[in-house]
Scaffold this motif. Sequence first.
Motif, PDB file in Angstrom:
ATOM      1  N   ASN A 276       0.924  -1.152  -0.195  1.00  0.00           N
ATOM      2  CA  ASN A 276      -0.010  -0.002   0.132  1.00  0.00           C
ATOM      3  C   ASN A 276       0.736   1.242   0.082  1.00  0.00           C
ATOM      4  OD1 ASN A 276       1.057  -0.150   2.560  1.00  0.00           O
ATOM      5  ND2 ASN A 276      -1.069   0.194   3.641  1.00  0.00           N
ATOM      6  N   GLY A 277       2.214   1.078  -0.229  1.00  0.00           N
ATOM      7  CA  GLY A 277       3.227   2.119  -0.123  1.00  0.00           C
ATOM      8  C   GLY A 277       3.484   2.702   1.299  1.00  0.00           C
ATOM      9  N   VAL A 278       2.991   2.255   2.415  1.00  0.00           N
ATOM     10  CA  VAL A 278       3.310   2.744   3.605  1.00  0.00           C
ATOM     11  C   VAL A 278       4.438   1.764   4.353  1.00  0.00           C
ATOM     12  CG1 VAL A 278       2.332   2.981   6.162  1.00  0.00           C
ATOM     13  CG2 VAL A 278       1.040   3.442   4.007  1.00  0.00           C
ATOM     14  N   ARG A 279       5.297   2.390   4.960  1.00  0.00           N
ATOM     15  CA  ARG A 279       6.415   1.701   5.647  1.00  0.00           C
ATOM     16  C   ARG A 279       5.784   1.457   7.090  1.00  0.00           C
ATOM     17  NH1 ARG A 279      11.235   2.782   2.709  1.00  0.00           N
ATOM     18  NH2 ARG A 279      11.038   4.900   1.480  1.00  0.00           N
ATOM     19  N   TYR A 280       6.274   0.360   7.885  1.00  0.00           N
ATOM     20  CA  TYR A 280       5.854  -0.263   8.913  1.00  0.00           C
ATOM     21  C   TYR A 280       6.952  -0.611   9.754  1.00  0.00           C
ATOM     22  CZ  TYR A 280       1.090  -0.057   7.104  1.00  0.00           C
ATOM     23  OH  TYR A 280      -0.231   0.015   6.615  1.00  0.00           O
ATOM     24  N   LEU A 281       7.004  -0.120  11.356  1.00  0.00           N
ATOM     25  CA  LEU A 281       7.624  -0.810  12.086  1.00  0.00           C
ATOM     26  C   LEU A 281       7.290  -1.714  13.053  1.00  0.00           C
ATOM     27  CD1 LEU A 281       9.419   2.703  13.484  1.00  0.00           C
ATOM     28  CD2 LEU A 281      10.740   0.910  11.828  1.00  0.00           C
ATOM     29  N   LYS A 282       7.975  -2.591  13.541  1.00  0.00           N
ATOM     30  CA  LYS A 282       7.409  -3.690  14.520  1.00  0.00           C
ATOM     31  C   LYS A 282       7.445  -3.216  15.900  1.00  0.00           C
ATOM     32  CE  LYS A 282       8.045  -8.152  13.371  1.00  0.00           C
ATOM     33  NZ  LYS A 282       8.671  -9.309  13.301  1.00  0.00           N
ATOM     34  N   VAL A 283       6.234  -3.588  16.665  1.00  0.00           N
ATOM     35  CA  VAL A 283       6.319  -3.304  18.080  1.00  0.00           C
ATOM     36  C   VAL A 283       6.605  -4.823  18.907  1.00  0.00           C
ATOM     37  CG1 VAL A 283       5.093  -2.313  20.187  1.00  0.00           C
ATOM     38  CG2 VAL A 283       5.287  -1.134  17.846  1.00  0.00           C
ATOM     39  N   PRO A 284       7.702  -5.236  19.285  1.00  0.00           N
ATOM     40  CA  PRO A 284       7.658  -6.434  20.159  1.00  0.00           C
ATOM     41  C   PRO A 284       6.801  -6.233  21.570  1.00  0.00           C
ATOM     42  CG  PRO A 284       9.673  -5.501  20.311  1.00  0.00           C
ATOM     43  CD  PRO A 284       8.734  -4.736  19.575  1.00  0.00           C
ATOM     44  N   LEU A 285       5.889  -7.023  21.897  1.00  0.00           N
ATOM     45  CA  LEU A 285       5.130  -6.698  23.248  1.00  0.00           C
ATOM     46  C   LEU A 285       5.827  -7.790  24.198  1.00  0.00           C
ATOM     47  CD1 LEU A 285       1.381  -7.060  21.879  1.00  0.00           C
ATOM     48  CD2 LEU A 285       2.942  -5.031  22.339  1.00  0.00           C
TER      49      LEU A 285
END
Length: 288
Positions: A276-285
């Motif tokens: 979708n053209g968006v960058r994402y970062l991960k959040v480890p819980l």
Amino acid sequence: MQVHSFLHSDTETYTHILADTQQQVCALIDPVLDFDAKSGHTSSISVDEVIDFVREQGWELLYIIETHAHADHLSAAMHVKEALGGQLVIGQHITEVQKTFKKIFNFDTSFRTDASQFDILTNDGDTLKVGDILITVMHVPGHTQADTAYIAADEEKTVVFVGDTLFAPDVGTARCDFPGGDAKTLYQSIQKLLALPDDTIIYLCHDYPSAGRKHCPTTTVAAQKLGNIHVKDGINEAEFVQMRERRDATLEMPRLIIPAVQVNIDAGHLPDPEANGVRYLKVPLNAL
């Protein structure tokens, strides 16, 4: 030799420019990318001031130096490199940090842990040249496995960029409770720094001034030995380790550690855009 320091007020981080003005060349240490944790918005407004300064001076940027993989801000190394060129430098022990955090973030096999994202990997005792300025590498682990100080010297003076090892005397020293950190190792690293000549100028990566004091990018070896609240002369290793471990147990994680580390161990590259053209970062819980 000239050093120009720029304070990133949101993270209280200093970006330094080390320049040989005669030969019109420079190195840039620890550039910061603006990041709003509430919205996930990134910006280069702050670091663009640094870039504009280099351009105004007419200097060629030879190196972008990261003292370590920061946990309190996102690196602007890729933005600087695109704007000014230069080779990206970090201590070779960054591979240990990459391996540690690859597991925490559960990155897939495409994430490289050989530090090939960087251009130059330095080891203790290595040297770089910025014109007539000789930079000598000092491995100073403890805060992380990969922390590295860079000692710059010419005929006039010697300075050292210490990253997150020492802070101003009234602030003390870096924490050691991140994965791979160790208080005993940090004490030993600091002793290496304090063995430099007393008049050596220390350029700080951060300053968190006590009440009534303004931010300042520098201190000296002599001032640290005389008055650092954690490691001044007379404080032995056992006392330091006990203090550091007790203090670290009371500290919250830095507010930007989750976005910062996953970007910075990848040399400041932001994640690739998804479909979708968006960058994402991960959040480890519940992992830190």
